[in-house]
Design a protein around this motif. Structure first.
Motif, short mmCIF file in Angstrom:
data_model
loop_
_atom_site.label_atom_id
_atom_site.label_comp_id
_atom_site.label_asym_id
_atom_site.label_seq_id
_atom_site.Cartn_x
_atom_site.Cartn_y
_atom_site.Cartn_z
N GLY A 60 2.24 14.16 -9.55
CA GLY A 60 3.08 15.27 -9.66
C GLY A 60 3.20 15.95 -8.33
O GLY A 60 3.97 17.02 -8.35
N ARG A 61 2.71 15.36 -7.27
CA ARG A 61 2.78 15.83 -5.82
C ARG A 61 4.27 15.65 -5.31
O ARG A 61 4.48 16.10 -4.37
N ARG A 62 5.30 14.80 -6.00
CA ARG A 62 6.47 14.85 -5.63
C ARG A 62 7.48 14.20 -6.79
O ARG A 62 6.72 13.55 -7.65
N GLY A 63 8.83 14.24 -6.62
CA GLY A 63 9.54 13.53 -7.59
C GLY A 63 9.79 12.22 -7.41
O GLY A 63 9.56 11.60 -6.41
N ASN A 64 10.26 11.54 -8.46
CA ASN A 64 10.71 10.19 -8.34
C ASN A 64 11.96 9.86 -7.79
O ASN A 64 12.62 9.17 -8.19
N LEU A 106 0.82 -1.24 -0.04
CA LEU A 106 -0.09 0.02 0.00
C LEU A 106 0.70 1.29 -0.18
O LEU A 106 0.64 2.23 -0.68
N ALA A 107 2.06 1.27 0.68
CA ALA A 107 2.90 2.43 0.80
C ALA A 107 3.63 2.63 -0.72
O ALA A 107 3.54 3.62 -1.16
N MET A 108 3.75 1.59 -1.46
CA MET A 108 4.18 1.73 -2.76
C MET A 108 3.48 2.26 -3.77
O MET A 108 3.63 3.13 -4.45
N ARG A 109 2.22 1.81 -3.53
CA ARG A 109 1.08 2.25 -4.52
C ARG A 109 0.72 3.96 -3.97
O ARG A 109 0.72 4.55 -4.89
N ARG A 110 0.85 4.06 -2.97
CA ARG A 110 0.44 5.78 -2.51
C ARG A 110 1.76 6.31 -3.05
O ARG A 110 1.69 7.63 -3.68
N ALA A 125 3.64 5.82 -5.53
CA ALA A 125 3.63 5.86 -7.14
C ALA A 125 2.54 6.88 -7.50
O ALA A 125 2.76 7.46 -8.58
N GLN A 126 1.36 6.93 -6.93
CA GLN A 126 0.31 8.02 -7.06
C GLN A 126 0.79 9.19 -7.15
O GLN A 126 0.45 10.01 -7.69
N ASP A 127 1.51 9.45 -6.02
CA ASP A 127 2.07 10.88 -5.61
C ASP A 127 3.00 11.24 -6.67
O ASP A 127 3.06 12.42 -7.32
N VAL A 128 3.81 10.42 -7.17
CA VAL A 128 4.73 10.76 -8.26
C VAL A 128 3.79 10.87 -9.78
O VAL A 128 4.29 11.78 -10.33
N ALA A 161 13.29 8.12 4.88
CA ALA A 161 12.59 8.71 5.94
C ALA A 161 11.17 8.83 5.02
O ALA A 161 10.19 8.75 5.75
N ASP A 162 11.32 8.91 3.75
CA ASP A 162 10.13 8.94 2.90
C ASP A 162 9.23 7.78 3.07
O ASP A 162 8.25 7.60 2.97
N VAL A 163 10.10 6.54 3.05
CA VAL A 163 9.18 5.34 3.04
C VAL A 163 8.57 5.14 4.52
O VAL A 163 7.44 4.93 4.48
N SER A 164 9.24 5.47 5.48
CA SER A 164 8.33 5.62 6.94
C SER A 164 7.21 6.57 6.66
O SER A 164 6.04 6.09 7.48
N ASN A 165 7.16 7.60 6.14
CA ASN A 165 6.26 8.47 6.11
C ASN A 165 5.00 7.93 5.42
O ASN A 165 3.63 8.23 5.68
N TYR A 166 5.14 6.97 4.60
CA TYR A 166 4.06 6.21 3.85
C TYR A 166 3.52 4.94 4.55
O TYR A 166 2.41 4.32 4.09
N LEU A 167 4.13 4.62 5.57
CA LEU A 167 3.68 3.40 6.15
C LEU A 167 2.63 3.64 7.37
O LEU A 167 2.19 5.24 7.88
N MET A 168 1.60 2.56 7.64
CA MET A 168 0.81 2.92 8.89
C MET A 168 1.42 3.17 10.16
O MET A 168 0.83 3.74 10.86
N VAL A 169 2.56 2.53 10.43
CA VAL A 169 3.33 3.05 11.54
C VAL A 169 4.73 3.50 11.37
O VAL A 169 5.47 2.72 10.88
N PRO A 170 4.82 4.97 11.42
CA PRO A 170 5.94 5.39 11.11
C PRO A 170 7.21 5.34 11.81
O PRO A 170 8.38 5.60 11.25
#
Length: 232
Positions: free
Chosen positions: A152-156, A140-144, A146-149, A161-170
């Motif tokens: 255009g909400r973020r670069g690729n 689910l984190a990878m999907r979110r 990819a959707q943000d990239v 730290a970015d991974v942690s921010n996409y997790l349910m438990v950061p």
């Protein structure tokens, strides 16, 4: 104790086996296990642990018998009806991690109500991992991401730290405990336990009490956490 972990995760194992050893149905083990949640949460809050994450229902637990699953769905309602006032009085904040929307509506309502009621509390964060699986969390984190990239909400580009921010438990886990003598992680917080201290205790979850928690914390306090470096 002068070395208290900030984040503690517990795999609450052994409810069914404990009940069978007592000559009781497996549901009795789950009921006693809920009482243990209260005991451990209050003690963790008292000694200054900041976040306690409890593996309450995994993505694999859907394989359990229908009778057992139905009881587990009802258990949050029983627990919070009995103890939400005490959690409030002790400044404990309830949260959850997982895909709660798959649970029955009544269970969702009970848990969301407990989250809302305790949202302003500043003591221990009691996080229930419900319909949670670490591999699913990463997907689910990878999907979110990819959707943000794509939007255009973020670069690729991505850092740890970015991974942690996409997790349910950061948060990173300081200490993970598994009860009942099993030596497995069971798809729990795989990213977050990269440098966690792991303790496997033979004590079944329904029998886990304040002393059992302190025994684990005492062992943790004597560990030398080097994070890949050398002891100074």
């Amino acid at each position: 104790m002068n070395k208290i972990p900030n984040t503690v995760a517990i795999i609450m194992d052994g409810n069914g086996r404990w009940a069978q050893q007592q000559g009781l149905p497996r549901t009795a083990g789950h009921k006693q296990g809920a009482e243990t949640i209260r005991i451990v949460a209050l003690e963790a809050n008292r000694i200054g642990i900041k976040k306690l994450i409890l593996y309450a229902f995994s993505t694999e637990n859907w394989k359990r018998p229908e009778e057992e699953k139905n009881y587990l769905f009802k258990l949050p309602g029983i627990f919070f009806a009995k103890y939400i006032k005490e959690l409030q009085e002790n400044n404990i904040r309830v949260t959850y991690a997982g895909e709660l929307e798959r649970f029955p509506q009544a269970t969702q309502t009970v848990i969301n109500k407990a989250v809302a009621q305790t949202a302003d509390n500043t003591g221990l964060e009691l996080c229930l991992a419900i319909n949670y699986g670490a591999r699913r969390e990463l997907i689910l984190a990878m999907r979110r991401y990819a959707q943000d990239v794509q939007s255009g909400r973020r670069g690729n580009t991505i850092e740890e730290a970015d991974v942690s921010n996409y997790l349910m438990v950061p948060e990173e886990i300081d200490l993970m405990i598994r009860t009942s003598g099993e030596f497995r992680i069971s798809n729990f917080l795989l990213w977050q336990i990269a440098y966690a201290e792991l303790i496997f205790t033979p004590v079944a979850w329904p029998a886990f009490d304040e002393q059992a928690l302190h025994d684990c914390l005492d062992e943790y306090a004597h560990r030398d956490r080097r994070y890949g470096g050398l002891t100074k």
